[in-house]
Write a protein that holds these residues in place. Structure first.
Motif, PDB file in Angstrom:
ATOM      1  N   ASP A  45       0.907  -1.258  -0.037  1.00 54.74           N
ATOM      2  CA  ASP A  45       0.117   0.041  -0.059  1.00 54.74           C
ATOM      3  C   ASP A  45       0.749   1.491  -0.089  1.00 54.74           C
ATOM      4  O   ASP A  45       0.536   2.248  -0.648  1.00 54.74           O
ATOM      5  CB  ASP A  45      -1.022   0.052   1.304  1.00 54.74           C
ATOM      6  CG  ASP A  45      -2.130  -1.271   1.106  1.00 54.74           C
ATOM      7  OD1 ASP A  45      -2.226  -1.351  -0.238  1.00 54.74           O
ATOM      8  OD2 ASP A  45      -2.795  -1.424   2.283  1.00 54.74           O
ATOM      9  N   GLN A  48       2.552   1.615  -3.415  1.00 56.48           N
ATOM     10  CA  GLN A  48       1.431   2.340  -4.314  1.00 56.48           C
ATOM     11  C   GLN A  48       1.299   3.963  -4.048  1.00 56.48           C
ATOM     12  O   GLN A  48       1.175   4.585  -4.924  1.00 56.48           O
ATOM     13  CB  GLN A  48       0.184   1.689  -4.236  1.00 56.48           C
ATOM     14  CG  GLN A  48      -0.756   1.833  -5.395  1.00 56.48           C
ATOM     15  CD  GLN A  48      -0.410   1.667  -6.862  1.00 56.48           C
ATOM     16  OE1 GLN A  48       0.007   0.380  -7.108  1.00 56.48           O
ATOM     17  NE2 GLN A  48      -0.244   2.668  -7.603  1.00 56.48           N
ATOM     18  N   GLU A  49       1.130   4.101  -2.881  1.00 58.63           N
ATOM     19  CA  GLU A  49       1.160   5.602  -2.491  1.00 58.63           C
ATOM     20  C   GLU A  49       2.112   6.349  -2.989  1.00 58.63           C
ATOM     21  O   GLU A  49       1.971   7.478  -3.747  1.00 58.63           O
ATOM     22  CB  GLU A  49       0.988   5.903  -0.890  1.00 58.63           C
ATOM     23  CG  GLU A  49       0.888   7.208  -0.414  1.00 58.63           C
ATOM     24  CD  GLU A  49       1.048   7.498   1.105  1.00 58.63           C
ATOM     25  OE1 GLU A  49       0.959   8.609   1.372  1.00 58.63           O
ATOM     26  OE2 GLU A  49       0.914   6.432   1.741  1.00 58.63           O
TER      27      GLU A  49
END
Length: 62
Positions: A45, A48-49
């Motif tokens: 996550d 991806q950020e």
């Protein structure tokens, strides 16, 4: 999951290593690079950020 930095597009803004230092850092050429072959599942996550935050879309996470 793999993170890839397009060094031709990277502008060395520093967002990716500041957001996800376990996956990205600056290389000797001053451009960002992924420092892992596979993004650890607990970092997916955040990686991806970092990709989403790149102002020139130089990062792909697949």
């Amino acid at each position: 999951m793999k993170a890839i930095v397009d060094k031709d597009t990277c502008i060395s803004c520093g967002l990716c290593p500041s957001i996800c230092p376990d996956v990205f850092e600056f290389d000797d050429d001053g451009k960002a690079t992924a420092i892992v072959d596979e993004v650890p599942s607990e970092m997916e996550d955040t990686a991806q950020e970092a990709a989403d935050s790149c102002p020139v879309s130089a990062i792909s996470v697949e």
